[in-house]
Design a protein around this motif. Structure first.
Motif, PDB file in Angstrom:
ATOM      1  N   ASP A   4       9.397 -23.869 -56.438  1.00  0.00           N
ATOM      2  CA  ASP A   4      10.258 -22.634 -55.875  1.00  0.00           C
ATOM      3  C   ASP A   4       9.335 -22.183 -54.707  1.00  0.00           C
ATOM      4  O   ASP A   4       9.966 -21.411 -53.666  1.00  0.00           O
ATOM      5  N   LYS A   5       8.199 -21.806 -54.817  1.00  0.00           N
ATOM      6  CA  LYS A   5       7.337 -21.393 -53.703  1.00  0.00           C
ATOM      7  C   LYS A   5       7.226 -22.217 -52.435  1.00  0.00           C
ATOM      8  O   LYS A   5       7.233 -21.716 -51.478  1.00  0.00           O
ATOM      9  N   PHE A   6       7.242 -23.613 -52.966  1.00  0.00           N
ATOM     10  CA  PHE A   6       7.231 -24.462 -51.622  1.00  0.00           C
ATOM     11  C   PHE A   6       8.350 -24.435 -51.058  1.00  0.00           C
ATOM     12  O   PHE A   6       8.230 -24.343 -49.654  1.00  0.00           O
ATOM     13  N   LEU A   7       9.469 -24.299 -51.482  1.00  0.00           N
ATOM     14  CA  LEU A   7      10.887 -24.192 -50.869  1.00  0.00           C
ATOM     15  C   LEU A   7      11.019 -22.863 -50.193  1.00  0.00           C
ATOM     16  O   LEU A   7      11.367 -23.106 -48.942  1.00  0.00           O
ATOM     17  N   LYS A   8      10.266 -21.818 -50.455  1.00  0.00           N
ATOM     18  CA  LYS A   8      10.438 -20.815 -49.744  1.00  0.00           C
ATOM     19  C   LYS A   8       9.424 -20.672 -48.603  1.00  0.00           C
ATOM     20  O   LYS A   8       9.768 -20.244 -47.446  1.00  0.00           O
ATOM     21  N   GLU A  61       4.731 -33.356 -46.557  1.00  0.00           N
ATOM     22  CA  GLU A  61       3.526 -33.772 -45.845  1.00  0.00           C
ATOM     23  C   GLU A  61       2.259 -33.010 -46.038  1.00  0.00           C
ATOM     24  O   GLU A  61       1.254 -33.239 -45.940  1.00  0.00           O
ATOM     25  N   ARG A  62       2.586 -31.815 -46.266  1.00  0.00           N
ATOM     26  CA  ARG A  62       1.429 -30.617 -46.281  1.00  0.00           C
ATOM     27  C   ARG A  62       1.970 -29.464 -47.031  1.00  0.00           C
ATOM     28  O   ARG A  62       3.031 -29.110 -46.976  1.00  0.00           O
ATOM     29  N   LYS A  69       6.480 -19.154 -39.064  1.00  0.00           N
ATOM     30  CA  LYS A  69       8.032 -19.901 -39.053  1.00  0.00           C
ATOM     31  C   LYS A  69       7.578 -21.072 -38.140  1.00  0.00           C
ATOM     32  O   LYS A  69       8.333 -22.250 -38.626  1.00  0.00           O
ATOM     33  N   GLU A  70       6.836 -21.379 -37.109  1.00  0.00           N
ATOM     34  CA  GLU A  70       6.704 -22.398 -36.226  1.00  0.00           C
ATOM     35  C   GLU A  70       5.993 -23.607 -37.053  1.00  0.00           C
ATOM     36  O   GLU A  70       6.251 -24.693 -36.844  1.00  0.00           O
ATOM     37  N   ASP A  71       5.049 -23.086 -38.140  1.00  0.00           N
ATOM     38  CA  ASP A  71       4.315 -24.142 -38.834  1.00  0.00           C
ATOM     39  C   ASP A  71       4.990 -24.828 -39.793  1.00  0.00           C
ATOM     40  O   ASP A  71       4.674 -25.554 -40.724  1.00  0.00           O
ATOM     41  N   ALA A  72       6.103 -23.915 -40.338  1.00  0.00           N
ATOM     42  CA  ALA A  72       6.725 -24.553 -41.844  1.00  0.00           C
ATOM     43  C   ALA A  72       7.491 -25.784 -41.533  1.00  0.00           C
ATOM     44  O   ALA A  72       7.442 -26.549 -42.676  1.00  0.00           O
ATOM     45  N   GLU A  73       7.995 -26.090 -40.452  1.00  0.00           N
ATOM     46  CA  GLU A  73       8.632 -27.648 -40.366  1.00  0.00           C
ATOM     47  C   GLU A  73       7.658 -28.574 -40.463  1.00  0.00           C
ATOM     48  O   GLU A  73       8.003 -29.760 -40.471  1.00  0.00           O
TER      49      GLU A  73
END
Length: 89
Positions: A4-8, A61-62, A69-73
């Motif tokens: 759940d934390k990863f998805l957020k 991947e990480r 926000k820009e690093d989340a993808e």
């Protein structure tokens, strides 16, 4: 890291409570096994997430505890997205 934390943090789902609800409904698998919100995820895991009539399959991947926000993808790679057939057809 908990699912759940990863998805957020990865911004796949905006709120952790919504991620928990989706996972606990059995709509997420990790490496082909149904996952709970408390399941651990790690680099290389393959997630399948059912969003309504859409199935998204991605690879982690990480793992980053907090991110902009820009690093989340960069935390995941989308392998495929499929439209699911309605059960009533």
């Amino acid at each position: 890291m908990r699912l759940d934390k990863f998805l957020k943090v990865s911004r796949l789902i905006k709120r952790r409570s919504v991620a928990k609800e989706i996972a606990d409904q059995g709509r997420i698998t990790i490496n082909g096994k149904v996952a709970k919100s408390s399941s651990d995820v790690k680099n290389g895991d393959e997630l399948s997430i059912k969003f309504g009539n859409r199935l998204m399959v991605l690879e982690i991947e990480r793992i980053i505890e907090t991110t902009k926000k820009e690093d989340a993808e960069h935390m995941y790679k989308i392998l495929r997205e499929d439209a699911l057939q309605d059960q009533g057809e």
